[in-house]
Design an enzyme around this catalytic site. Structure first.
Site, PDB file in Angstrom:
ATOM      1  N   HIS A  52      31.338  25.296  -4.723  1.00 44.08           N
ATOM      2  CA  HIS A  52      32.004  25.330  -5.822  1.00 44.08           C
ATOM      3  C   HIS A  52      32.492  26.684  -6.393  1.00 44.08           C
ATOM      4  O   HIS A  52      31.831  27.610  -5.913  1.00 44.08           O
ATOM      5  CB  HIS A  52      30.905  24.605  -7.066  1.00 44.08           C
ATOM      6  CG  HIS A  52      29.992  25.352  -7.405  1.00 44.08           C
ATOM      7  ND1 HIS A  52      29.039  25.610  -6.574  1.00 44.08           N
ATOM      8  CD2 HIS A  52      29.681  26.221  -8.408  1.00 44.08           C
ATOM      9  CE1 HIS A  52      27.990  26.392  -7.280  1.00 44.08           C
ATOM     10  NE2 HIS A  52      28.534  26.837  -8.300  1.00 44.08           N
ATOM     11  N   ARG A  85      12.787  27.371  -4.384  1.00 45.31           N
ATOM     12  CA  ARG A  85      13.382  28.615  -4.954  1.00 45.31           C
ATOM     13  C   ARG A  85      13.896  28.596  -6.315  1.00 45.31           C
ATOM     14  O   ARG A  85      14.087  27.542  -6.863  1.00 45.31           O
ATOM     15  CB  ARG A  85      14.762  28.672  -3.916  1.00 45.31           C
ATOM     16  CG  ARG A  85      15.694  29.862  -4.163  1.00 45.31           C
ATOM     17  CD  ARG A  85      17.073  29.915  -3.511  1.00 45.31           C
ATOM     18  NE  ARG A  85      18.019  31.008  -3.908  1.00 45.31           N
ATOM     19  CZ  ARG A  85      18.919  30.786  -4.561  1.00 45.31           C
ATOM     20  NH1 ARG A  85      18.983  29.714  -5.274  1.00 45.31           N
ATOM     21  NH2 ARG A  85      19.449  31.709  -4.922  1.00 45.31           N
TER      22      ARG A  85
HETATM   23  O1  AKG Z   1      21.153  29.343  -7.495  1.00 41.87           O
HETATM   24  C1  AKG Z   1      21.980  30.041  -7.179  1.00 41.87           C
HETATM   25  O2  AKG Z   1      21.856  31.088  -6.578  1.00 41.87           O
HETATM   26  C2  AKG Z   1      23.430  29.542  -7.584  1.00 41.87           C
HETATM   27  C3  AKG Z   1      23.594  28.485  -8.654  1.00 41.87           C
HETATM   28  C4  AKG Z   1      24.973  28.550  -8.898  1.00 41.87           C
HETATM   29  O3  AKG Z   1      25.926  28.662  -8.258  1.00 41.87           O
HETATM   30  C5  AKG Z   1      25.180  27.810 -10.328  1.00 41.87           C
HETATM   31  O4  AKG Z   1      24.261  27.393 -11.144  1.00 41.87           O
HETATM   32  O5  AKG Z   1      26.354  27.679 -10.487  1.00 41.87           O
HETATM   33 FE   FE2 Z   2      27.785  28.652  -9.198  1.00 43.06          FE
END
Ligand code: AKG
Ligand code: FE2
Length: 222
Positions: A80, A146
């Site tokens: 995304h 994570r």
């Molecule tokens: O957790 C991540 O490293 C990215 C999360 C992400 O892309 C978002 O929350 O839009």
């Molecule tokens: Fe993101």
């Protein structure tokens, strides 16, 4: 006793959270100043971007990705682009964030003292297409959960957003119609996941719907 403990903890975490938000907001505005300089629009329109965000209503999200027994079959977050303006991301040391660059998915290696900054779709429009939002995803793994903590810079919902006139004149073309963050957010929530096509689809939808509204106001579409 337990209640008092939780109450105190909550107070402290509130303070920490507020400080975190203030610090991220300041960093995001400083980054906007640098982006403005890089676009060469810091002359007449000095602080143009910063002023659009003086009443920002930003978003903070904490992402938790549990361990996954079949990491090859899924994603933590699928591919995304963030529809927001700038994303400031802190990830723990587990890894999993990937960006699409030169036709390949590349891991963004975590560093304890580093923040990851992403351009979002709204800044693509505000820079008249000069800065591209970045396609990214998160993979999961079978060994460890994570965490990531993300600050998304967003303007107030009814703030009219447009690229600086100076930039449009320099480019000889206005790439995106004026819009509000409220309109764009609603579009991304009602439609599919925000990806590389979203800003383009939103622009088309906006032009069609504004055209329709103008025709309706003039008394029909005949
Ligand atoms: O957790 C991540 O490293 C990215 C999360 C992400 O892309 C978002 O929350 O839009
Ligand atoms: Fe993101």
């Amino acid at each position: 006793m337990r209640f008092v403990y939780i109450f105190k903890f909550t107070n402290l975490s509130n303070l920490i959270f507020q400080k975190f938000c203030r610090t991220m907001n300041k960093l995001a505005l400083d980054l906007l100043d640098l982006l403005e300089i890089s676009l060469g629009v810091d002359g007449h329109n000095h602080n143009y971007y910063r002023k659009l965000y003086d009443d920002a209503v930003s978003i903070v999200r904490c992402n938790h990705y549990p361990q996954c027994n079949k990491p090859d079959l899924t994603f933590g977050v699928g591919p995304h682009c963030d529809p927001t303006t700038l994303t400031i991301l802190y990830q723990d040391l587990v890894g999993g964030l990937e960006v699409f660059m030169d036709n390949k998915w590349k891991s963004v290696q975590p560093y304890r003292e580093a923040l990851v900054i992403n351009i979002g779709d709204t800044f693509t429009a505000l820079s008249n297409g000069k800065y591209k939002s970045c396609l990214h995803r998160v993979s999961v793994n079978s060994l460890s959960p994570r965490l990531s903590l993300v600050f998304f810079l967003c303007p107030k919902g009814d703030r009219e957003l447009k690229a600086p006139q100076e930039l449009v004149e320099k480019d000889g073309k206005k790439e995106y119609p004026d819009f509000t963050w409220g309109e764009f957010l609603q579009f991304t929530q009602k439609n599919h996941r925000a990806d590389e096509n979203t800003l383009h689809l939103f622009t088309k939808w906006l032009l069609t719907s504004k055209n329709c509204n103008a025709k309706t106001a003039r008394g029909g579409n005949k």
